[in-house]
Scaffold this motif. Structure first.
Motif, PDB file in Angstrom:
ATOM      1  N   ALA A  20      40.274  43.714  40.446  1.00  0.00           N
ATOM      2  CA  ALA A  20      40.139  42.634  39.236  1.00  0.00           C
ATOM      3  C   ALA A  20      39.626  42.899  38.361  1.00  0.00           C
ATOM      4  O   ALA A  20      38.602  41.975  37.529  1.00  0.00           O
ATOM      5  CB  ALA A  20      39.589  41.038  39.806  1.00  0.00           C
ATOM      6  N   ARG A  21      38.032  44.446  38.527  1.00  0.00           N
ATOM      7  CA  ARG A  21      36.280  44.143  38.119  1.00  0.00           C
ATOM      8  C   ARG A  21      35.966  42.942  37.939  1.00  0.00           C
ATOM      9  O   ARG A  21      34.893  43.221  37.107  1.00  0.00           O
ATOM     10  CB  ARG A  21      37.640  44.578  36.642  1.00  0.00           C
ATOM     11  N   PHE A  22      35.654  43.130  39.452  1.00  0.00           N
ATOM     12  CA  PHE A  22      34.570  41.990  39.305  1.00  0.00           C
ATOM     13  C   PHE A  22      33.245  42.331  40.030  1.00  0.00           C
ATOM     14  O   PHE A  22      32.366  42.925  40.244  1.00  0.00           O
ATOM     15  CB  PHE A  22      34.716  40.847  40.625  1.00  0.00           C
TER      16      PHE A  22
ATOM     17  N   SER B  39      43.551  48.745  33.546  1.00  0.00           N
ATOM     18  CA  SER B  39      42.001  48.136  31.961  1.00  0.00           C
ATOM     19  C   SER B  39      41.680  46.639  32.112  1.00  0.00           C
ATOM     20  O   SER B  39      42.152  45.779  32.758  1.00  0.00           O
ATOM     21  CB  SER B  39      42.608  48.087  30.732  1.00  0.00           C
ATOM     22  N   ALA B  40      40.459  46.299  31.796  1.00  0.00           N
ATOM     23  CA  ALA B  40      39.910  45.250  31.895  1.00  0.00           C
ATOM     24  C   ALA B  40      40.666  44.627  31.217  1.00  0.00           C
ATOM     25  O   ALA B  40      40.713  42.925  32.106  1.00  0.00           O
ATOM     26  CB  ALA B  40      38.767  44.894  30.571  1.00  0.00           C
TER      27      ALA B  40
ATOM     28  N   LEU C 111      44.917  38.676  35.895  1.00  0.00           N
ATOM     29  CA  LEU C 111      44.864  38.474  37.388  1.00  0.00           C
ATOM     30  C   LEU C 111      44.861  37.186  37.442  1.00  0.00           C
ATOM     31  O   LEU C 111      44.537  37.368  39.101  1.00  0.00           O
ATOM     32  CB  LEU C 111      44.408  39.720  38.422  1.00  0.00           C
ATOM     33  N   TYR C 112      43.845  36.499  36.864  1.00  0.00           N
ATOM     34  CA  TYR C 112      42.502  35.423  37.537  1.00  0.00           C
ATOM     35  C   TYR C 112      42.033  34.777  35.967  1.00  0.00           C
ATOM     36  O   TYR C 112      42.354  35.163  35.320  1.00  0.00           O
ATOM     37  CB  TYR C 112      41.663  35.834  37.705  1.00  0.00           C
ATOM     38  N   GLN C 113      42.327  33.110  36.451  1.00  0.00           N
ATOM     39  CA  GLN C 113      41.903  32.530  35.293  1.00  0.00           C
ATOM     40  C   GLN C 113      40.257  31.722  35.906  1.00  0.00           C
ATOM     41  O   GLN C 113      40.006  30.874  37.168  1.00  0.00           O
ATOM     42  CB  GLN C 113      42.819  31.364  34.730  1.00  0.00           C
ATOM     43  N   GLU C 114      39.555  31.469  35.480  1.00  0.00           N
ATOM     44  CA  GLU C 114      38.261  30.999  35.461  1.00  0.00           C
ATOM     45  C   GLU C 114      38.404  29.579  35.581  1.00  0.00           C
ATOM     46  O   GLU C 114      39.461  29.576  34.521  1.00  0.00           O
ATOM     47  CB  GLU C 114      37.238  31.781  34.975  1.00  0.00           C
TER      48      GLU C 114
END
Length: 137
Positions: free
Chosen positions: A22-24, A81-82, A88-91
């Motif tokens: 998820a590129r964190f 890619s970003a 994949l997620y929602q803040e």
């Protein structure tokens, strides 16, 4: 035909791998360090790198001064890619509002306490030290 256990294993992704995908975090090793260091909480509890990520789980993580709370929308073990990683997620809205509030406070603090354009020279440094330690006598 796959059994239910086999389907569940196909969708089972480790927490450190999901955070990386998820590129964190840039690497899985960094993700693992952050989890073990207590910077990542999974559903309100301190997580382990081997914890299996589920859809609709809430992940709270710290990145520098920022604290994010995200809800897992999808699981994927491949880093893409970003734009695809953001799917994949929602803040959460509360998390976004809190980050903006903290960011605004940091900006206001920077304005009230400006940094000098240069470092003090030797004479200025000595006078600062003299002033700092003059009250302790």
């Amino acid at each position: 035909m796959k059994g239910k256990a086999q389907q569940q294993d196909d969708n089972a992704i480790r927490l450190d791998k999901w955070l990386w995908a998820a590129r964190f975090y840039k690497t899985r090793a960094i993700a693992r360090e952050m989890i073990e260091g207590g910077k990542v909480h999974y559903n309100g509890q301190r997580g382990k790198p081997s914890k299996l990520v589920e859809v609709n789980a809430e992940i709270k993580l710290r990145q520098g001064n920022d604290e994010k709370i995200v809800v897992v929308l999808d699981v994927n073990d491949q880093r893409r890619s970003a734009e695809q990683a953001q799917l994949l997620y929602q803040e959460t809205e509360a998390s976004v509002a809190n980050r903006e509030k903290v960011s605004e406070a940091r900006k206001m603090n920077a304005l009230t306490m400006p940094h000098p354009d240069r470092r003090p020279d030797k004479k200025e440094r000595r006078s600062l030290i003299k002033f700092k330690y003059s009250d302790q006598d």
